[in-house]
Design a protein around this motif. Structure first.
Motif, PDB file in Angstrom:
ATOM      1  N   SER A  85      19.381  53.621  43.978  1.00 61.04           N
ATOM      2  CA  SER A  85      19.505  52.174  44.179  1.00 61.04           C
ATOM      3  C   SER A  85      20.173  51.537  42.960  1.00 61.04           C
ATOM      4  O   SER A  85      20.980  50.615  43.107  1.00 61.04           O
ATOM      5  N   ARG A  86      19.863  52.025  41.750  1.00 64.93           N
ATOM      6  CA  ARG A  86      20.522  51.511  40.542  1.00 64.93           C
ATOM      7  C   ARG A  86      22.018  51.818  40.582  1.00 64.93           C
ATOM      8  O   ARG A  86      22.843  50.964  40.254  1.00 64.93           O
ATOM      9  N   GLU A  87      22.354  53.049  40.963  1.00 65.51           N
ATOM     10  CA  GLU A  87      23.760  53.427  41.049  1.00 65.51           C
ATOM     11  C   GLU A  87      24.479  52.577  42.084  1.00 65.51           C
ATOM     12  O   GLU A  87      25.620  52.157  41.865  1.00 65.51           O
ATOM     13  N   MET A  88      23.820  52.321  43.217  1.00 66.94           N
ATOM     14  CA  MET A  88      24.428  51.503  44.259  1.00 66.94           C
ATOM     15  C   MET A  88      24.642  50.076  43.761  1.00 66.94           C
ATOM     16  O   MET A  88      25.699  49.480  43.995  1.00 66.94           O
ATOM     17  N   ALA A  89      23.656  49.531  43.053  1.00 68.88           N
ATOM     18  CA  ALA A  89      23.790  48.176  42.509  1.00 68.88           C
ATOM     19  C   ALA A  89      24.923  48.128  41.486  1.00 68.88           C
ATOM     20  O   ALA A  89      25.715  47.177  41.465  1.00 68.88           O
ATOM     21  N   HIS A  90      24.996  49.151  40.647  1.00 68.13           N
ATOM     22  CA  HIS A  90      26.072  49.215  39.646  1.00 68.13           C
ATOM     23  C   HIS A  90      27.433  49.313  40.332  1.00 68.13           C
ATOM     24  O   HIS A  90      28.402  48.654  39.911  1.00 68.13           O
ATOM     25  N   ALA A  91      27.535  50.114  41.373  1.00 68.67           N
ATOM     26  CA  ALA A  91      28.799  50.258  42.096  1.00 68.67           C
ATOM     27  C   ALA A  91      29.194  48.939  42.765  1.00 68.67           C
ATOM     28  O   ALA A  91      30.375  48.557  42.745  1.00 68.67           O
ATOM     29  N   GLN A  92      28.216  48.241  43.335  1.00 74.15           N
ATOM     30  CA  GLN A  92      28.507  46.951  43.954  1.00 74.15           C
ATOM     31  C   GLN A  92      28.977  45.937  42.922  1.00 74.15           C
ATOM     32  O   GLN A  92      29.920  45.171  43.156  1.00 74.15           O
ATOM     33  N   LYS A  93      28.328  45.946  41.753  1.00 74.08           N
ATOM     34  CA  LYS A  93      28.718  45.032  40.692  1.00 74.08           C
ATOM     35  C   LYS A  93      30.134  45.343  40.207  1.00 74.08           C
ATOM     36  O   LYS A  93      30.952  44.430  40.006  1.00 74.08           O
ATOM     37  N   ALA A  94      30.439  46.632  40.054  1.00 74.04           N
ATOM     38  CA  ALA A  94      31.779  47.027  39.630  1.00 74.04           C
ATOM     39  C   ALA A  94      32.816  46.615  40.675  1.00 74.04           C
ATOM     40  O   ALA A  94      33.910  46.148  40.326  1.00 74.04           O
ATOM     41  N   MET A  95      32.485  46.764  41.948  1.00 76.07           N
ATOM     42  CA  MET A  95      33.415  46.376  43.005  1.00 76.07           C
ATOM     43  C   MET A  95      33.618  44.862  43.016  1.00 76.07           C
ATOM     44  O   MET A  95      34.738  44.391  43.205  1.00 76.07           O
ATOM     45  N   LYS A  96      32.556  44.091  42.812  1.00 76.70           N
ATOM     46  CA  LYS A  96      32.703  42.638  42.737  1.00 76.70           C
ATOM     47  C   LYS A  96      33.608  42.242  41.579  1.00 76.70           C
ATOM     48  O   LYS A  96      34.473  41.363  41.717  1.00 76.70           O
ATOM     49  N   ASN A  97      33.401  42.889  40.430  1.00 73.22           N
ATOM     50  CA  ASN A  97      34.259  42.612  39.281  1.00 73.22           C
ATOM     51  C   ASN A  97      35.712  42.971  39.579  1.00 73.22           C
ATOM     52  O   ASN A  97      36.634  42.248  39.199  1.00 73.22           O
ATOM     53  N   PHE A  98      35.919  44.083  40.254  1.00 73.23           N
ATOM     54  CA  PHE A  98      37.274  44.522  40.599  1.00 73.23           C
ATOM     55  C   PHE A  98      37.937  43.519  41.537  1.00 73.23           C
ATOM     56  O   PHE A  98      39.104  43.141  41.351  1.00 73.23           O
ATOM     57  N   ILE A  99      37.178  43.059  42.537  1.00 71.11           N
ATOM     58  CA  ILE A  99      37.716  42.075  43.485  1.00 71.11           C
ATOM     59  C   ILE A  99      38.018  40.760  42.770  1.00 71.11           C
ATOM     60  O   ILE A  99      39.073  40.142  42.991  1.00 71.11           O
ATOM     61  N   ALA A 100      37.104  40.346  41.903  1.00 71.05           N
ATOM     62  CA  ALA A 100      37.340  39.113  41.150  1.00 71.05           C
ATOM     63  C   ALA A 100      38.578  39.249  40.271  1.00 71.05           C
ATOM     64  O   ALA A 100      39.366  38.301  40.150  1.00 71.05           O
ATOM     65  N   LEU A 101      38.759  40.400  39.661  1.00 71.85           N
ATOM     66  CA  LEU A 101      39.935  40.633  38.829  1.00 71.85           C
ATOM     67  C   LEU A 101      41.212  40.500  39.645  1.00 71.85           C
ATOM     68  O   LEU A 101      42.170  39.822  39.236  1.00 71.85           O
ATOM     69  N   TRP A 102      41.222  41.103  40.839  1.00 72.11           N
ATOM     70  CA  TRP A 102      42.412  41.013  41.687  1.00 72.11           C
ATOM     71  C   TRP A 102      42.626  39.586  42.171  1.00 72.11           C
ATOM     72  O   TRP A 102      43.764  39.110  42.272  1.00 72.11           O
ATOM     73  N   GLN A 103      41.529  38.887  42.489  1.00 68.96           N
ATOM     74  CA  GLN A 103      41.671  37.490  42.901  1.00 68.96           C
ATOM     75  C   GLN A 103      42.226  36.651  41.757  1.00 68.96           C
ATOM     76  O   GLN A 103      43.097  35.802  41.959  1.00 68.96           O
ATOM     77  N   ASN A 104      41.716  36.901  40.541  1.00 64.90           N
ATOM     78  CA  ASN A 104      42.218  36.169  39.379  1.00 64.90           C
ATOM     79  C   ASN A 104      43.683  36.494  39.128  1.00 64.90           C
ATOM     80  O   ASN A 104      44.460  35.613  38.766  1.00 64.90           O
ATOM     81  N   LYS A 105      44.058  37.759  39.320  1.00 61.23           N
ATOM     82  CA  LYS A 105      45.464  38.115  39.169  1.00 61.23           C
ATOM     83  C   LYS A 105      46.308  37.397  40.208  1.00 61.23           C
ATOM     84  O   LYS A 105      47.404  36.927  39.922  1.00 61.23           O
ATOM     85  N   GLY A 106      45.777  37.317  41.433  1.00 59.31           N
ATOM     86  CA  GLY A 106      46.489  36.599  42.491  1.00 59.31           C
ATOM     87  C   GLY A 106      46.642  35.131  42.149  1.00 59.31           C
ATOM     88  O   GLY A 106      47.713  34.535  42.328  1.00 59.31           O
ATOM     89  N   LEU A 107      45.566  34.501  41.641  1.00 56.35           N
ATOM     90  CA  LEU A 107      45.640  33.100  41.246  1.00 56.35           C
ATOM     91  C   LEU A 107      46.630  32.906  40.107  1.00 56.35           C
ATOM     92  O   LEU A 107      47.404  31.934  40.096  1.00 56.35           O
ATOM     93  N   LEU A 108      46.620  33.816  39.169  1.00 57.11           N
ATOM     94  CA  LEU A 108      47.549  33.735  38.045  1.00 57.11           C
ATOM     95  C   LEU A 108      48.987  33.821  38.541  1.00 57.11           C
ATOM     96  O   LEU A 108      49.860  33.048  38.092  1.00 57.11           O
ATOM     97  N   LYS A 109      49.228  34.726  39.477  1.00 53.69           N
ATOM     98  CA  LYS A 109      50.581  34.843  40.030  1.00 53.69           C
ATOM     99  C   LYS A 109      50.979  33.565  40.765  1.00 53.69           C
ATOM    100  O   LYS A 109      52.116  33.100  40.646  1.00 53.69           O
ATOM    101  N   VAL A 110      50.051  32.967  41.524  1.00 57.59           N
ATOM    102  CA  VAL A 110      50.345  31.732  42.242  1.00 57.59           C
ATOM    103  C   VAL A 110      50.662  30.614  41.253  1.00 57.59           C
ATOM    104  O   VAL A 110      51.660  29.878  41.408  1.00 57.59           O
ATOM    105  N   PHE A 111      49.814  30.471  40.227  1.00 58.75           N
ATOM    106  CA  PHE A 111      50.053  29.398  39.258  1.00 58.75           C
ATOM    107  C   PHE A 111      51.332  29.630  38.462  1.00 58.75           C
ATOM    108  O   PHE A 111      52.076  28.684  38.173  1.00 58.75           O
TER     109      PHE A 111
END
Length: 128
Positions: free
Chosen positions: A77-103
């Motif tokens: 369960s800890r590994e799953m939570a860590h993986a979910q957190k890493a995936m959220k960070n990865f998605i946020a990073l890509w979203q931020n990159k997308g926003l940066l490209k738009v701006f």
């Protein structure tokens, strides 16, 4: 033929459980055969004590197994939570990159429009 049929029926009906019981009884008979009356009881007591010790060891091992399964589930369960957190960070990073490209695109578009407007103003002022 009758003997064969009887053995066949006993094997078919009794099955594995019956064979295990028979083997246990045979083993016990072989171990107590030839003992005197008091010695049989002593052997039985020793076997009962041995079985009791084995039962205690089995119960301790079962408790350890339950504990280990709990630990494994907790780690998973800890590994799953860590993986979910890493995936959220990865998605946020890509979203931020997308926003940066738009701006950045918007900024360059506005800069280009301003440069064209200024250029047109200069050209129009030269013609007047």
């Amino acid at each position: 033929e009758r003997r064969f049929l009887r053995r066949f029926l006993v094997r078919m009906i009794g099955g594995k459980k019956q064979a295990l019981k028979a083997a246990a009884i045979r083993t016990w008979l072989d171990s107590v055969r030839g003992y005197k009356e008091g010695e049989e009881k002593e052997v039985i007591r020793k076997l009962e004590a041995f079985c009791g010790a084995q039962n205690e060891e089995i119960s301790a091992l079962k408790e350890d197994l339950v504990f280990m399964k709990g630990q494994v589930e907790m780690l998973q369960s800890r590994e799953m939570a860590h993986a979910q957190k890493a995936m959220k960070n990865f998605i946020a990073l890509w979203q931020n990159k997308g926003l940066l490209k738009v701006f950045t695109g918007w900024k360059s578009l506005v800069r280009g429009l301003n440069e064209r407007r200024v250029l047109l103003q200069r050209v129009v002022l030269k013609w007047q």
